[in-house]
Design a protein around this motif. Sequence first.
Motif, PDB file in Angstrom:
ATOM      1  N   ILE A 153      57.316  23.589 -44.452  1.00  0.00           N
ATOM      2  CA  ILE A 153      58.566  23.452 -44.152  1.00  0.00           C
ATOM      3  C   ILE A 153      59.500  24.540 -44.026  1.00  0.00           C
ATOM      4  CG2 ILE A 153      60.595  21.916 -44.837  1.00  0.00           C
ATOM      5  CD1 ILE A 153      57.522  19.999 -45.292  1.00  0.00           C
ATOM      6  N   ILE A 154      60.184  24.339 -42.467  1.00  0.00           N
ATOM      7  CA  ILE A 154      60.659  25.656 -42.909  1.00  0.00           C
ATOM      8  C   ILE A 154      61.968  24.482 -42.631  1.00  0.00           C
ATOM      9  CG2 ILE A 154      59.362  26.805 -41.273  1.00  0.00           C
ATOM     10  CD1 ILE A 154      60.012  26.188 -39.064  1.00  0.00           C
ATOM     11  N   VAL A 155      63.215  25.329 -42.772  1.00  0.00           N
ATOM     12  CA  VAL A 155      64.711  25.707 -42.487  1.00  0.00           C
ATOM     13  C   VAL A 155      65.010  26.458 -41.039  1.00  0.00           C
ATOM     14  CG1 VAL A 155      66.943  26.015 -43.521  1.00  0.00           C
ATOM     15  CG2 VAL A 155      64.933  24.910 -44.298  1.00  0.00           C
ATOM     16  N   ILE A 156      65.368  26.292 -40.174  1.00  0.00           N
ATOM     17  CA  ILE A 156      65.952  27.271 -38.883  1.00  0.00           C
ATOM     18  C   ILE A 156      67.631  26.643 -39.404  1.00  0.00           C
ATOM     19  CG2 ILE A 156      66.416  27.155 -36.908  1.00  0.00           C
ATOM     20  CD1 ILE A 156      63.008  25.906 -36.643  1.00  0.00           C
ATOM     21  N   SER A 157      68.129  27.859 -39.551  1.00  0.00           N
ATOM     22  CA  SER A 157      69.657  28.259 -39.586  1.00  0.00           C
ATOM     23  C   SER A 157      70.382  28.372 -38.077  1.00  0.00           C
ATOM     24  CB  SER A 157      70.661  28.686 -40.550  1.00  0.00           C
ATOM     25  OG  SER A 157      69.806  30.295 -39.581  1.00  0.00           O
ATOM     26  N   CYS A 158      71.170  28.056 -37.515  1.00  0.00           N
ATOM     27  CA  CYS A 158      71.851  27.924 -36.703  1.00  0.00           C
ATOM     28  C   CYS A 158      72.284  29.157 -36.345  1.00  0.00           C
ATOM     29  CB  CYS A 158      73.756  27.458 -36.384  1.00  0.00           C
ATOM     30  SG  CYS A 158      74.212  26.151 -37.457  1.00  0.00           S
ATOM     31  N   ASP A 159      71.791  30.199 -36.735  1.00  0.00           N
ATOM     32  CA  ASP A 159      71.345  32.072 -35.876  1.00  0.00           C
ATOM     33  C   ASP A 159      70.096  31.569 -35.945  1.00  0.00           C
ATOM     34  OD1 ASP A 159      71.394  31.828 -38.859  1.00  0.00           O
ATOM     35  OD2 ASP A 159      72.240  33.383 -38.632  1.00  0.00           O
ATOM     36  N   LEU A 160      69.409  30.914 -36.480  1.00  0.00           N
ATOM     37  CA  LEU A 160      68.217  31.233 -35.877  1.00  0.00           C
ATOM     38  C   LEU A 160      67.656  31.689 -37.150  1.00  0.00           C
ATOM     39  CD1 LEU A 160      67.899  30.594 -31.914  1.00  0.00           C
ATOM     40  CD2 LEU A 160      68.133  28.787 -33.591  1.00  0.00           C
ATOM     41  N   GLN A 161      67.788  31.665 -37.889  1.00  0.00           N
ATOM     42  CA  GLN A 161      66.673  32.300 -38.647  1.00  0.00           C
ATOM     43  C   GLN A 161      66.259  31.102 -39.988  1.00  0.00           C
ATOM     44  OE1 GLN A 161      67.065  35.157 -40.092  1.00  0.00           O
ATOM     45  NE2 GLN A 161      68.247  35.564 -38.010  1.00  0.00           N
ATOM     46  N   VAL A 162      64.333  32.110 -40.367  1.00  0.00           N
ATOM     47  CA  VAL A 162      63.648  30.795 -41.067  1.00  0.00           C
ATOM     48  C   VAL A 162      63.121  30.837 -41.959  1.00  0.00           C
ATOM     49  CG1 VAL A 162      61.496  30.188 -40.120  1.00  0.00           C
ATOM     50  CG2 VAL A 162      62.834  30.415 -38.217  1.00  0.00           C
ATOM     51  N   SER A 163      63.407  30.161 -42.952  1.00  0.00           N
ATOM     52  CA  SER A 163      63.143  30.318 -44.068  1.00  0.00           C
ATOM     53  C   SER A 163      61.779  29.193 -44.742  1.00  0.00           C
ATOM     54  CB  SER A 163      64.541  29.939 -45.320  1.00  0.00           C
ATOM     55  OG  SER A 163      65.582  30.408 -44.813  1.00  0.00           O
ATOM     56  N   VAL A 164      61.073  29.943 -45.637  1.00  0.00           N
ATOM     57  CA  VAL A 164      59.896  28.681 -45.650  1.00  0.00           C
ATOM     58  C   VAL A 164      59.732  28.326 -47.193  1.00  0.00           C
ATOM     59  CG1 VAL A 164      57.309  28.805 -45.448  1.00  0.00           C
ATOM     60  CG2 VAL A 164      58.376  30.051 -43.828  1.00  0.00           C
ATOM     61  N   PHE A 165      59.368  26.646 -47.180  1.00  0.00           N
ATOM     62  CA  PHE A 165      59.520  25.945 -48.368  1.00  0.00           C
ATOM     63  C   PHE A 165      57.758  25.291 -48.007  1.00  0.00           C
ATOM     64  CE2 PHE A 165      63.387  26.813 -47.338  1.00  0.00           C
ATOM     65  CZ  PHE A 165      63.954  27.568 -48.418  1.00  0.00           C
ATOM     66  N   THR A 166      57.288  24.667 -49.143  1.00  0.00           N
ATOM     67  CA  THR A 166      56.555  23.935 -49.342  1.00  0.00           C
ATOM     68  C   THR A 166      56.678  22.720 -49.897  1.00  0.00           C
ATOM     69  OG1 THR A 166      56.367  24.259 -52.168  1.00  0.00           O
ATOM     70  CG2 THR A 166      55.001  25.400 -50.430  1.00  0.00           C
ATOM     71  N   THR A 167      57.624  22.274 -50.388  1.00  0.00           N
ATOM     72  CA  THR A 167      58.391  20.716 -50.485  1.00  0.00           C
ATOM     73  C   THR A 167      59.784  20.521 -49.286  1.00  0.00           C
ATOM     74  OG1 THR A 167      59.650  21.408 -51.798  1.00  0.00           O
ATOM     75  CG2 THR A 167      57.734  20.757 -52.309  1.00  0.00           C
ATOM     76  N   ILE A 181      72.572  20.293 -33.559  1.00  0.00           N
ATOM     77  CA  ILE A 181      70.964  20.798 -33.959  1.00  0.00           C
ATOM     78  C   ILE A 181      70.067  21.248 -32.901  1.00  0.00           C
ATOM     79  CG2 ILE A 181      70.220  18.622 -33.374  1.00  0.00           C
ATOM     80  CD1 ILE A 181      69.120  20.421 -36.681  1.00  0.00           C
ATOM     81  N   GLN A 182      70.853  20.870 -31.651  1.00  0.00           N
ATOM     82  CA  GLN A 182      69.912  20.641 -29.679  1.00  0.00           C
ATOM     83  C   GLN A 182      69.411  22.229 -30.753  1.00  0.00           C
ATOM     84  OE1 GLN A 182      69.532  18.402 -28.390  1.00  0.00           O
ATOM     85  NE2 GLN A 182      67.986  19.492 -27.341  1.00  0.00           N
ATOM     86  N   LYS A 183      69.914  23.336 -30.145  1.00  0.00           N
ATOM     87  CA  LYS A 183      69.450  25.166 -30.707  1.00  0.00           C
ATOM     88  C   LYS A 183      68.435  24.956 -30.961  1.00  0.00           C
ATOM     89  CE  LYS A 183      71.546  29.382 -32.067  1.00  0.00           C
ATOM     90  NZ  LYS A 183      72.684  29.742 -32.350  1.00  0.00           N
ATOM     91  N   GLN A 184      68.410  24.416 -32.657  1.00  0.00           N
ATOM     92  CA  GLN A 184      67.204  24.884 -33.769  1.00  0.00           C
ATOM     93  C   GLN A 184      66.339  23.965 -33.046  1.00  0.00           C
ATOM     94  OE1 GLN A 184      70.367  23.688 -34.472  1.00  0.00           O
ATOM     95  NE2 GLN A 184      70.893  24.824 -36.602  1.00  0.00           N
ATOM     96  N   LEU A 185      66.165  22.621 -32.085  1.00  0.00           N
ATOM     97  CA  LEU A 185      65.253  21.831 -32.170  1.00  0.00           C
ATOM     98  C   LEU A 185      64.202  22.652 -30.947  1.00  0.00           C
ATOM     99  CD1 LEU A 185      66.191  18.037 -32.226  1.00  0.00           C
ATOM    100  CD2 LEU A 185      64.719  19.321 -33.314  1.00  0.00           C
TER     101      LEU A 185
END
Length: 79
Positions: free
Chosen positions: A25-39, A3-7
């Motif tokens: 709300i964003i989700v950041i994966s281990c390969d630093l892909q960003v996905s966006v959500f409202t909840t 999780i340190q890499k994403q932080l």
Amino acid sequence: MAIQKQLVFFKENRQELCSKYNNQIIVISCDLQVSVFTTMIEAYEYGESQYGLGNFLLKRCVAFEDEVHIITPHIKAIW
């Protein structure tokens, strides 16, 4: 720690991410892909299904503060 890499990525790119995805709300994966959500629940379910627990960061894009989200089972108050 995975999780340190994403932080670090979020902190280094906070201004850009928060101006683009303000209060979402964003989700950041281990390969630093960003996905966006409202909840938060949508983001959590997506991250869990796509990356598995412990392999993604959930973060609300708010430029001026740090937030910590703890997801627990719903507990009904008894009065």
